[in-house]
Design an enzyme around this catalytic site. Structure first.
Site, mmCIF file in Angstrom:
data_model
loop_
_atom_site.group_PDB
_atom_site.id
_atom_site.type_symbol
_atom_site.label_atom_id
_atom_site.label_comp_id
_atom_site.label_asym_id
_atom_site.label_seq_id
_atom_site.Cartn_x
_atom_site.Cartn_y
_atom_site.Cartn_z
ATOM 1 C CB THR A 178 -28.068 -26.543 -23.151
ATOM 2 O OG1 THR A 178 -27.038 -25.394 -23.242
ATOM 3 C CG2 THR A 178 -28.424 -26.917 -22.070
ATOM 4 N N GLY A 208 -24.634 -19.486 -17.509
ATOM 5 C CA GLY A 208 -25.755 -19.365 -18.229
ATOM 6 C C GLY A 208 -27.290 -19.890 -17.554
HETATM 7 N N1 GLY Z 1 -28.343 -22.464 -22.872
HETATM 8 C C1 GLY Z 1 -26.932 -22.690 -22.282
HETATM 9 C C2 GLY Z 1 -26.306 -21.407 -22.196
HETATM 10 O O1 GLY Z 1 -26.726 -20.200 -22.525
HETATM 11 O O2 GLY Z 1 -25.296 -21.753 -21.739
#
Ligand code: GLY
Length: 316
Positions: A178, A208
Site C-alpha cells: 500500500t 483491508g
Molecule cells: N495493507 C493493505 C492491505 O492489507 O490491503
C-alpha cells in the site's frame, strides 16, 4: 510548536510526493496535497499495488481500497473493493465531503457513488498485471495452453489454483504494498491518505486495513497521524494506526510509537504472517517509521527545501 508544511510517504510514494510538496509550497491544503500525491501514485503503472496496474483478486478483478482522514475534525472518507475507477483516493475524498452521513462505501455502492459523482470508468488491469496474475495463479502454463482467457474450460483448475494461492498467500517480490501519504499544511491541518489494490489474489470482496479508520489510517490533529502498509489483517486486529496515535498522545516519540504497535502485532498468532510497516507524522512536524525488516525506508519532503529525502525506518 508550529511546523512548516511537510509531506511524508511510504516506499513508492516518490511518484507523487514532490508534486504534493509543490502544492503545499503554493499554499494548498494538506487534503489537496495528499489527494494529488496519491492520484499520481495510482497512475503509476509500474507500481502493482495501487490504482491502475494493481494486482487483481483471485478472480482476476482489480479491487481498490482507499481512505482519507482529516486531523482537525477526524472526518473520514473511504472506499473498499472499488472496481473500474482509477482514483479511489478521490472517490474516498468525495465520500468525506459530500456524504458526511457515511464514512465508507464498498463494492457496488462505491461504484454507483463514483459514477454519480462523475468519475470516469477505466480498465484497471494492465497487460503487465494480467500477465503477473497468470504467472502466479496457473501452476502449469502447458496445462492450459490455448485457454488464455479468464472465462475458459480451464476455469475450475484455475479457480482451485487461485484458492490454493489465497490460502498460501505467497509474498510477492518487493518493494510492495500500500501507499501512505501524510501531510501537514501551513494552516496546521494534518491529513492522512492511504491507497491500495490490497493483497494480490485476495478473496473477492476482501477489504483491508487501508479503508478502515483506526486500522490502516488514523489522524488526530492534536497528536498526529499514522498509516500502515503490509499485512492489513494484522493492523486491523491491533487497530494499528490508532494505537500509534494513542502512543503519540502518551508522549512517545514517533519511532517509539511505531515500534510499540508493531511489537503488539508481533505477539498475535498468524499463519499468513507477512511484513507490517507503519509511519507517523506529528502535529508539530516530527515523523518516524518502523518495519519488521531492515532496509525499509520512507520518504520525506520538507516543503521549504523541496527535496525528497529517504529515511530509514526503525526495525522492530
Ligand atoms: N495493507 C493493505 C492491505 O492489507 O490491503
Amino acid at each position: 510548536m508550529a511546523s512548516s508544511p511537510i509531506i511524508i510517504g511510504s516506499e513508492r510514494s516518490e511518484a507523487g510526493l514532490l508534486e504534493g510538496a509543490r502544492l503545499l509550497a503554493e499554499g494548498a491544503t494538506a487534503l489537496d496535497a495528499v489527494e494529488m500525491a496519491l492520484q499520481l501514485c495510482e497512475d503509476n503503472r509500474a507500481d502493482h499495488y495501487v490504482g491502475t496496474g494493481g494486482l487483481p483478486n483471485a478472480r482476476g478483478e482489480v479491487e481498490l481500497d482507499a481512505s482519507i482522514m482529516v486531523g482537525s475534525s477526524r472526518a473520514f472518507g473511504a472506499v473498499g473493493g472499488l472496481k473500474n475507477f482509477p482514483h479511489p483516493i478521490s472517490v474516498a475524498r468525495r465520500v468525506l465531503e459530500v456524504l458526511p452521513q457515511h464514512c465508507l462505501l464498498v463494492g457496488e455502492g462505491a461504484e454507483l457513488f463514483a459514477e454519480e459523482q462523475g468519475f470516469t470508468r477505466a480498465e484497471l488491469l494492465t497487460e503487465e498485471s494480467r500477465e503477473m496474475f497468470r504467472e502466479a495463479l496457473i501452476p502449469s502454463r502447458e496445462s492450459v495452453e490455448g485457454e488464455r482467457t479468464l472465462a475458459a474450460p480451464g476455469d475450475d483448475i484455475y479457480r482451485q489454483a487461485a484458492l490454493d494461492l489465497v490460502k498460501r498467500f505467497r509474498p510477492h517480490d518487493g518493494p510492495w504494498g500500500t501507499i501512505n501519504v501524510l501531510a501537514l499544511d501551513e494552516y496546521g491541518e494534518l491529513v492522512v491518505g492511504v491507497s491500495t489494490s490490497g493483497y494480490p489474489w485476495k478473496y473477492p470482496g476482501r477489504v483491508g486495513d487501508s479503508a478502515l479508520p483506526g486500522a490502516g489510517n488514523y489522524c488526530d490533529a492534536r497528536f498526529g497521524g499514522s498509516a500502515c502498509t503490509g499485512r492489513g489483517e494484522m493492523s486491523m486486529r491491533v487497530t494499528g494506526a490508532r494505537q500509534v496515535v494513542d502512543a503519540l498522545a502518551r508522549g512517545l516519540s514517533p519511532e517509539e510509537a511505531c515500534r510499540e504497535m508493531l511489537a503488539d502485532a508481533a505477539t498475535l498468532p498468524d499463519k499468513f504472517r507477512a511484513e507490517l510497516r507503519v509511519l507517523c507524522l506529528t502535529a508539530d512536524g516530527r515523523h518516524g517509521g518502523a518495519a519488521g525488516q531492515t532496509g525499509s525506508t520512507y520518504n520525506v519532503v520538507d516543503v521549504r527545501k523541496g527535496e525528497l529525502e529517504v529515511r530509514a525506518r526503525v526495525v522492530l
